[in-house]
Design an enzyme around this catalytic site. Sequence first.
Site, PDB file in Angstrom:
ATOM      1  CB  CYS A  74      -6.387 -22.983 -36.317  1.00  0.00           C
ATOM      2  SG  CYS A  74      -6.871 -22.568 -34.452  1.00  0.00           S
ATOM      3  CD  GLU A  75      -3.369 -26.681 -30.389  1.00  0.00           C
ATOM      4  OE1 GLU A  75      -2.999 -28.243 -30.060  1.00  0.00           O
ATOM      5  OE2 GLU A  75      -2.658 -26.490 -29.022  1.00  0.00           O
ATOM      6  CG  HIS A  76      -5.577 -22.111 -30.265  1.00  0.00           C
ATOM      7  ND1 HIS A  76      -4.877 -21.629 -29.750  1.00  0.00           N
ATOM      8  CD2 HIS A  76      -5.183 -23.083 -28.771  1.00  0.00           C
ATOM      9  CE1 HIS A  76      -3.188 -21.401 -29.978  1.00  0.00           C
ATOM     10  NE2 HIS A  76      -3.751 -22.191 -28.899  1.00  0.00           N
ATOM     11  CG  HIS A  77      -9.584 -19.992 -33.394  1.00  0.00           C
ATOM     12  ND1 HIS A  77      -8.547 -19.999 -32.548  1.00  0.00           N
ATOM     13  CD2 HIS A  77     -10.643 -19.641 -31.895  1.00  0.00           C
ATOM     14  CE1 HIS A  77      -8.943 -19.157 -31.898  1.00  0.00           C
ATOM     15  NE2 HIS A  77     -10.162 -18.302 -31.696  1.00  0.00           N
ATOM     16  CD  GLN A 115       2.403 -19.827 -38.393  1.00  0.00           C
ATOM     17  OE1 GLN A 115       1.509 -19.270 -38.468  1.00  0.00           O
ATOM     18  NE2 GLN A 115       3.378 -18.676 -39.435  1.00  0.00           N
ATOM     19  CG  HIS A 143      -3.647 -18.732 -38.169  1.00  0.00           C
ATOM     20  ND1 HIS A 143      -3.313 -19.584 -37.623  1.00  0.00           N
ATOM     21  CD2 HIS A 143      -2.166 -17.904 -38.861  1.00  0.00           C
ATOM     22  CE1 HIS A 143      -1.766 -19.466 -38.009  1.00  0.00           C
ATOM     23  NE2 HIS A 143      -1.671 -18.922 -38.322  1.00  0.00           N
ATOM     24  CB  CYS A 145      -9.234 -18.161 -35.890  1.00  0.00           C
ATOM     25  SG  CYS A 145      -7.480 -18.987 -35.865  1.00  0.00           S
TER      26      CYS A 145
HETATM   27 ZN   LIG Z   1      -7.167 -20.286 -34.380  1.00  0.00          ZN
END
Ligand SMILES: [Zn+2]
Length: 187
Positions: A74-77, A115, A143, A145
């Site tokens: 995941c690119e956010h976390h 995703q 996920h 995260c």
């Molecule tokens: Zn994430």
Amino acid sequence: MSVFQESVRTILESIGEDPGREGLVKTPERVEDAWRVLTVGYAQDPMATLRRAVFEEHCNEMVMVREIELYSMCEHHLLPFFGKCHVAYLPKNRIVGLSKLARVVEIFARRLQVQERLTTQIAEAVQGALDPYGVGVVIEARHLCMMMRGVEKQNSLAVKSCMLGSFQSDAATRNEFVDLVGRSHSL
Ligand SMILES: [Zn+2]
């Protein structure tokens, strides 16, 4: 020490760890090795992979590969998400080796992702390389995260789909696909 490894050392220090202790001395190197594998998809070309394996075939039945194992970040976390991907298309006299569909999933998954985009990129690559009547992609993923941080724990299986062409415009085609996807209970 590479810039990457220096950065990992900095992260270890910033969480209060001692990068010099025995268990962590080689961690920056190991993390770099792991990340090279997890992000190898940036250096790979999904369209070329598909186009190399396209052949003419008078087939107008839905082609589907179900439950392709998927691991992505995941690119956010920068935490993993993982699950299953289902890919189907309705050929217009051109098909592709089934293993190549799994390969394309892997190429896009081994990049930083969300995703939704991953789902769309897989569908658009198949559409672009084969020019079929339509494409359907569903990804079911968990996920870390969300799970590890306790966010939406009860509903951590995220499902995203992308329907192109006849999978979008023709209810019978879409229903056939959704029905086939629904029969997998793998996660
Ligand atoms: Zn994430």
